[in-house]
Each structure stands twice: as C-alpha cells, then as structure tokens.
Design an enzyme around this catalytic site. Structure first.
Site, short mmCIF file in Angstrom:
data_model
loop_
_atom_site.label_atom_id
_atom_site.label_comp_id
_atom_site.label_asym_id
_atom_site.label_seq_id
_atom_site.Cartn_x
_atom_site.Cartn_y
_atom_site.Cartn_z
N GLU A 32 0.88 -1.17 0.00
CA GLU A 32 0.00 0.00 0.00
C GLU A 32 0.91 1.21 0.00
OE1 GLU A 32 -2.51 2.41 3.37
OE2 GLU A 32 -2.58 0.22 3.46
N ARG A 36 1.20 10.24 1.08
CA ARG A 36 1.65 11.18 2.11
C ARG A 36 2.79 12.05 1.62
NH1 ARG A 36 2.24 7.04 7.20
NH2 ARG A 36 0.15 6.16 7.04
N THR A 60 -3.68 6.14 2.22
CA THR A 60 -3.86 7.51 2.67
C THR A 60 -4.56 8.34 1.58
OG1 THR A 60 -1.73 7.22 3.80
CG2 THR A 60 -2.77 9.36 4.02
N LYS A 120 -10.88 -0.82 7.12
CA LYS A 120 -9.61 -0.65 7.83
C LYS A 120 -9.95 -0.19 9.25
CE LYS A 120 -5.50 2.30 7.67
NZ LYS A 120 -4.68 3.14 6.80
#
Length: 183
Positions: A32, A36, A60, A120
């Site tokens: 993943e 960011r 993210t 998640k």
C-alpha cells in the site's frame, strides 16, 4: 488478497525498488503506497509497471482526486484513513476494492450503506485492538477488518487467528523486511 498489507511511505520514488524487492524476498506480494509524499503517484506508476506480480495499492487516499489519480496509474486497491463517500463511489464505478478507515458503529453503518464489508480499523491499538473489533463484530457480523497501527510480527498471529480479520496492515512489515534485506 494478501493477508499482510505493508504500508509503504516513500520520500523518493527510486526507493520503491529496494522496498518492494525486500517485501518480495519475505514472500509479501502486496504494498500500500501512501499518498503522504510528493512522489507517491510516481512510485505507484512505476511499481505497478515494474512489479506486475505484486498487488500494488494506494493508501492515505483522502479524496476523489487522489483516488482517480491512483486508479489511472494502475493501483489495484484503495485504502483511506477514514470513510469517503466520493472515494467509495469512484472505486465502485471502476470495480476496485476500497478499504475505508472505520472505528465506530456509525462509520461501519455508513460503509455498509455503500456496499462495503471490509474496513480498515485504524489506529488499531489506540482504538482497542482485537477487543474492540470483537465488540463491533457482534452487531456487524458481515464486516471483516484490516487492523493497521500497532500490528507487527509480535502480535500478527493473534490478529490473523480471528476469522473476522481480512488482512493486517502496517509500516512495521516494511521496516522488518528492509532490516533482513540489508543484512
């Protein structure tokens, strides 16, 4: 889907090679790559191209634009720290799995309303870990979790033993793979 989803944050797109090779050496064929940093899109594009045998996703992802960019680059799944209706819609339209961060009953109900049954659970340890997920699973037996945040090799087996765990995620898997790779 792999049962371990390493959370990869890159400061430089070129670092993807070392990280992904280290993960593959450990038998982990999933990553993943987080949005960011400024190089995330480039890293995803290159990783998808250079590692077709790996399940490369984007993490993210906090808005529709990031989601569309990641999917256009070939990301095979999308992960968010929270729940975005717009991201869920884009993923549904494109037939790509979306794993939103959900830690409350209200968030889980919103995910279910969007047709999502895997969420998640982040940050897992902060929000009570397995104990909290087991409590949430009682009223939501159709939900499976991807705990992330505080999951590492020390508690991995405990998490994976529960049938409501779809997979586990975390940056610790990247760190551990790199440490072995560099020996």
């Amino acid at each position: 889907m792999d049962r371990i989803i390493p959370v990869v944050t890159l400061q430089n797109a070129a670092d993807r090679t070392k990280v992904l090779n280290a993960l593959k050496k450990e038998g982990i064929l999933c990553a993943e790559i987080c949005f960011r940093t400024a190089c995330a899109a480039e890293a995803i594009r290159l990783a998808v191209k250079e590692y077709p045998d790996m399940n490369i996703g984007a993490g993210t992802v906090i808005n529709k634009e990031q989601c569309e960019t990641a999917l256009d680059l070939g990301a095979k799944f999308i992960v968010s720290p929270g729940l975005s209706v717009e991201v869920a819609r884009v993923c549904r339209e494109r037939g790509v799995p979306y794993y939103p961060g959900c830690v409350t009953p209200t968030e889980i109900m919103q995910a279910l309303d969007l047709g999502l049954t895997v969420v998640k659970f982040f940050p897992a340890q902060v929000y009570g870990g397995l104990k909290a997920m087991k409590a949430l699973a009682a009223p939501f037996p159709q939900i499976k979790f991807i705990p992330t945040g505080g999951v590492d090799s020390g508690n991995l087996a405990e998490y994976l033993a529960w049938d409501k765990i779809f997979a586990v995620g975390g940056s610790s898997f990247v760190k551990e793979a790199l440490e072995k790779w560099e020996k």
